[in-house]
Write an enzyme that holds these catalytic residues in place. Structure first.
Site, PDB file in Angstrom:
ATOM      1  N   GLY A 126      45.382  38.709  37.281  1.00  0.00           N
ATOM      2  CA  GLY A 126      44.773  39.983  36.935  1.00  0.00           C
ATOM      3  C   GLY A 126      44.818  40.236  35.437  1.00  0.00           C
ATOM      4  O   GLY A 126      44.736  39.301  34.633  1.00  0.00           O
ATOM      5  N   LEU A 127      44.932  41.517  35.068  1.00  0.00           N
ATOM      6  CA  LEU A 127      44.956  41.939  33.663  1.00  0.00           C
ATOM      7  C   LEU A 127      43.721  41.462  32.915  1.00  0.00           C
ATOM      8  O   LEU A 127      43.796  41.026  31.765  1.00  0.00           O
ATOM      9  CB  LEU A 127      46.228  41.434  32.964  1.00  0.00           C
ATOM     10  CG  LEU A 127      47.564  41.937  33.529  1.00  0.00           C
ATOM     11  CD1 LEU A 127      48.721  41.306  32.774  1.00  0.00           C
ATOM     12  CD2 LEU A 127      47.634  43.442  33.472  1.00  0.00           C
ATOM     13  N   CYS A 128      42.572  41.523  33.588  1.00  0.00           N
ATOM     14  CA  CYS A 128      41.316  41.111  32.952  1.00  0.00           C
ATOM     15  C   CYS A 128      40.247  42.182  33.153  1.00  0.00           C
ATOM     16  O   CYS A 128      39.063  41.859  33.330  1.00  0.00           O
ATOM     17  CB  CYS A 128      40.847  39.765  33.484  1.00  0.00           C
ATOM     18  SG  CYS A 128      40.784  39.623  35.285  1.00  0.00           S
ATOM     19  N   GLY A 129      40.654  43.442  33.145  1.00  0.00           N
ATOM     20  CA  GLY A 129      39.682  44.523  33.257  1.00  0.00           C
ATOM     21  C   GLY A 129      39.016  44.555  34.623  1.00  0.00           C
ATOM     22  O   GLY A 129      39.644  44.333  35.661  1.00  0.00           O
TER      23      GLY A 129
END
Length: 373
Positions: A134-137
């Protein structure tokens, strides 16, 4: 004297009352600090103690260091992924052109190529490519929403849908939805490899040849630039012009924004978009003769076509994911810096108010002693 009178008025209760025993702190005058409208409108009010503010500021500083490091790592990796996409596009596009021309030349001949057979569509397979982390908008959400929309369109036509999920985020999403049929869960790697593309191609090939599915589509995020990516749907099988793949009632099941053989015409590249309207373009020479049987050529090129198209989709998705993560971490770093400034301002105001209160307490005590003397 005015100050001492106001203090004596506030502490009018007996010095040893029950309230004083419960709260033995000295009673101070209520200090109302003037608030500027410009600062209150720009800086939110944070009600917190000095110790809690220090803890929050230290925590945000640590988070900012992490997001800054993740941004730099994503920026270093996205360059490699972007080069892979740019270097892989010419081969995939040229292979699609050659295969399209050969297939077009053989339309009038009685040949049997399984991967080009167009039959009434009853079941569609969607190869959905998401990321492992994750952590990709909104990268994964956009791909999943695109898949949901396509599934709804196909079910509206009365067709069955099965999904081949690539990537942990997509796997977790479809595992929690038993109403969606999933043929296989595949976990991707850090960078797309031919081995990973071969595994997906083998599964797609077996499903289509055994007639378990009548059409295969790719759903992935197309890399446009470092600040933009676009989820698209690309027809993988069968190899046929747009609008020729229909269901039992004759309804076209191609996606409206289908990316099948959609190439650019910039820089002198040929356009071979599979539309009902034929475009003028250079093709194979009409007097060209094949040394081998054209059927053998197509049979040999189709696995290479499947691998190249799937590998290209994986590379596009990887580059889009890294670009989205770089932008997301950049925004998170900027937001952490703004929040750190806001908390620092609140901390300074609280500390100044505490110092002002202590000074007033000392002055009030001195004035009280003068009056007593």
């Amino acid at each position: 004297m005015a100050l001492s009178n106001s203090i004596m008025w506030v502490s009018a209760k007996p010095p040893f009352s029950s309230s004083f025993l419960q709260n033995p702190k000295p009673l101070l005058p209520q200090i109302s600090r003037p608030s500027l409208h410009s600062q209150s409108s720009l800086t939110p009010t944070i009600h917190c103690g000095l110790r809690e503010l220090r803890v929050r500021i230290d925590s945000i500083k640590s988070t900012q260091k992490i997001t800054e490091a993740m941004k730099l790592v994503a920026a270093a990796r996205v360059r490699r992924a972007q080069e892979a996409v740019i270097n892989g596009r010419p081969f995939a596009e040229t292979l699609a052109e050659v295969l399209y021309d050969i297939n077009e030349r053989l339309q009038g001949e009685a040949i049997d190529v399984p991967l080009t057979n167009v039959r009434p569509v009853k079941r569609v397979a969607l190869v959905v490519i998401t990321s492992d982390r994750g952590l990709c908008g909104g990268f994964n959400n956009l791909v999943i929403k695109k898949t949901q929309t396509r599934i709804a369109e196909l079910k509206k036509l009365g067709l069955d849908v099965t999904v081949i999920s690539v990537g942990k985020k997509g796997n977790f999403y479809f595992m929690r939805r038993p109403e969606i049929s999933v043929d296989r869960f595949i976990e991707g790697g850090l960078f797309a490899t031919t081995k990973e593309a071969q595994a997906i191609a083998d599964d797609v090939f077996s499903l289509f040849i055994s007639e378990e599915v009548d059409k295969v589509e790719l759903v992935y995020s197309k890399f446009v630039s470092l600040v933009k990516s676009q989820p698209v749907i690309q027809t993988l099988l069968p190899l046929s012009p747009r609008g020729k793949v229909v269901d039992g009632n004759g309804n076209c099941v191609d996606a409206m924004e289908d990316e099948f053989f959609r190439l650019t015409t910039k820089g002198g590249k040929l356009s071979v978009e599979r539309d009902s309207v034929k475009k003028k373009r250079e093709g194979l020479s009409p007097v060209m003769e094949f040394e081998q049987d054209p059927v053998q050529i197509i049979d040999a090129m189709m696995p290479l076509y499947l691998n190249s198209q799937i590998l290209r989709a994986l590379q596009e998705s990887t580059a889009s994911e890294l670009a989205a993560r770089m932008n997301a971490m950049s925004n998170a770093t900027d937001n952490a810096d703004d929040l750190k400034k806001t908390l620092s301002n609140s901390y300074n105001r609280e500390r100044q108010a505490k110092i002002t209160g202590e000074i007033l307490e000392i002055v009030a005590g001195a004035e009280a002693l003068k009056d007593f003397e």
